[in-house]
Design an enzyme around this catalytic site. Structure first.
Site, mmCIF file in Angstrom:
data_model
loop_
_atom_site.group_PDB
_atom_site.id
_atom_site.type_symbol
_atom_site.label_atom_id
_atom_site.label_comp_id
_atom_site.label_asym_id
_atom_site.label_seq_id
_atom_site.Cartn_x
_atom_site.Cartn_y
_atom_site.Cartn_z
ATOM 1 N N ASN A 149 0.719 -1.228 -0.042
ATOM 2 C CA ASN A 149 -0.038 -0.134 0.039
ATOM 3 C C ASN A 149 0.804 1.317 0.209
ATOM 4 O O ASN A 149 0.405 2.646 -0.433
ATOM 5 C CB ASN A 149 -0.859 0.023 1.141
ATOM 6 N N GLN A 177 -5.487 -3.222 -2.367
ATOM 7 C CA GLN A 177 -4.775 -2.202 -3.122
ATOM 8 C C GLN A 177 -4.717 -2.458 -4.737
ATOM 9 O O GLN A 177 -4.420 -1.495 -5.586
ATOM 10 C CB GLN A 177 -3.329 -1.807 -2.669
ATOM 11 N N CYS A 321 3.678 10.263 13.696
ATOM 12 C CA CYS A 321 4.105 11.459 14.251
ATOM 13 C C CYS A 321 3.561 11.097 15.731
ATOM 14 O O CYS A 321 2.560 10.428 16.091
ATOM 15 C CB CYS A 321 3.262 12.624 13.755
#
Length: 377
Positions: A149, A177, A321
């Protein structure tokens, strides 16, 4: 905004929405009901089953509708493992699978199963010969995604399935995908189980399908009233199932022309970006790759910073993050990409609505975004 995040999700096509609307309005019946409203809903589900089967080149009764790729993968992996011979207690997979495969395998591992994770090379694909060497009579199931992906790398699913069958194991592929971007035929791949997700192929979110080759031993993960021949009980999401069927029919018709169009646009995007950004790094193999996927690393800057500075382009990074900073994409690090390079990665994934003008605008905007991000202290 220029949408270059089609590997994350796709918009619902107008033709798909139009096919769905009657089942949200007049034909709202329960497909298990015997009255005309219910039977019209049942007819919609069965037509969709035929449309999905046509795209996969399988029999309609080998298609089971689910809530999406995650559920399909769970049923395939956990359901096949539940009926495996006691002498077979190993699953083979790769180091770059989607969490929808990683987590069911981890659950089996917690239950005492041995999980073998095949490494990938610099192009992001596994070595089929390496799998052949590790496959033996202890393996119950091999699960290998068809297309990665993040990088778009295509996996040697057919060769791996052949090796799995030689050692008596079942073969599953997550094709979420790949559907609609490349030709996907279950006999060409040789797999016993194959998962798809509607929202990757211009159908709604929350619907998918699992292909189960006739005769494949598999146990339901859920129990209930017996819909989908007991493998996936629960009242069918009729409108979305109909949408998935319509999307698969459209994909079958457009894929032969869409693949070369997307490949050309992808290469144009790479050429413009690499000319504008010295030191830009491309990840993966441009030949053995999805036609719509370009994964690049911007030098000496975070990919998240580039996208933050480019609000006109919707795209993704593989970095996570958190309050202490960022972690690089596990997929890129599994490919041997240096951490600092991996942190600069951005995935650009094209789709049916992407035009040549979009590519020009996106390349210019990303180059400007890179310059802005790089200039920050």
């Amino acid at each position: 905004m220029i949408y270059l995040d089609h590997n994350a999700t796709t918009p619902v096509l107008p033709e798909v929405l139009n096919a769905m609307l009657p089942y949200l309005k007049s034909d709202f019946g329960n497909p298990s009901s015997s009255h005309p409203l219910g039977q019209r809903a049942r007819a919609g589900v069965e037509k969709a089953r035929e449309q999905v089967a046509a795209l996969l080149s399988c029999e309609p009764d080998e298609v089971f509708f689910t809530s999406g790729g995650t559920e399909s993968n769970n049923i395939a992996i956990l359901g096949a493992a539940a009926l495996a011979d006691q002498s077979r207690h190993r699953v083979v997979t790769s180091t770059v699978e989607h969490p929808a495969t990683v987590q069911p395998c981890a659950r089996l591992g917690a239950d005492g199963w041995r999980i073998t994770r095949l490494p990938v090379g610099a192009t992001g694909s596994v070595d089929a010969a390496g799998f052949d060497a590790t496959c033996d009579a202890s393996v119950a199931l091999v699960t290998l995604m068809l297309a990665q992906n993040e990088t778009g790398a295509l996996m040697p699913v057919r060769q791996v399935a052949e090796s799995a069958h030689r050692c008596g194991a079942l073969s599953h592929t997550d094709a979420a995908q790949a559907i609609g971007k490349i030709a996907v035929g279950v006999d060409d791949l040789g797999v016993d189980l194959l998962s798809i997700a509607g929202h990757k192929v211009y159908a709604p979110k929350g619907v998918g399908a699992l292909y189960v080759r006739s005769g494949t031993p598999i146990r339901p993960v859920l129990v209930g009233a017996g819909q989908e021949r007991g493998l996936r009980p629960g009242t069918e999401n009729v409108a979305s199932v109909v949408g998935l069927g319509a999307a698969c029919e459209l994909a079958a018709a457009s894929q032969p022309t869409e693949r070369p169009r997307l490949t050309e646009l992808r290469e144009t995007l790479w050429e413009r970006l690499s000319a504008a950004v010295p030191g830009l790094v491309r990840h993966g193999d441009r030949e053995n790759c999805l036609p719509n996927t370009l994964n690049v690393s911007f030098p000496n800057v975070s990919g998240n910073a580039v996208l933050d500075a480019t609000p006109d382009v919707a795209a993704s990074t593989g970095s996570a993050c958190h309050s202490g900073g960022e972690d690089p994409s596990p997929t890129l690090t599994a490919m041997g990409v240096d951490r600092d390079v991996a942190l600069g990665a951005v995935r650009l994934s094209l789709g049916k609505s992407t035009t040549s003008a979009d590519i020009t605008r996106a390349a210019d905007a990303l180059a400007a975004g890179f310059a802005a991000a790089a200039s920050q202290p």
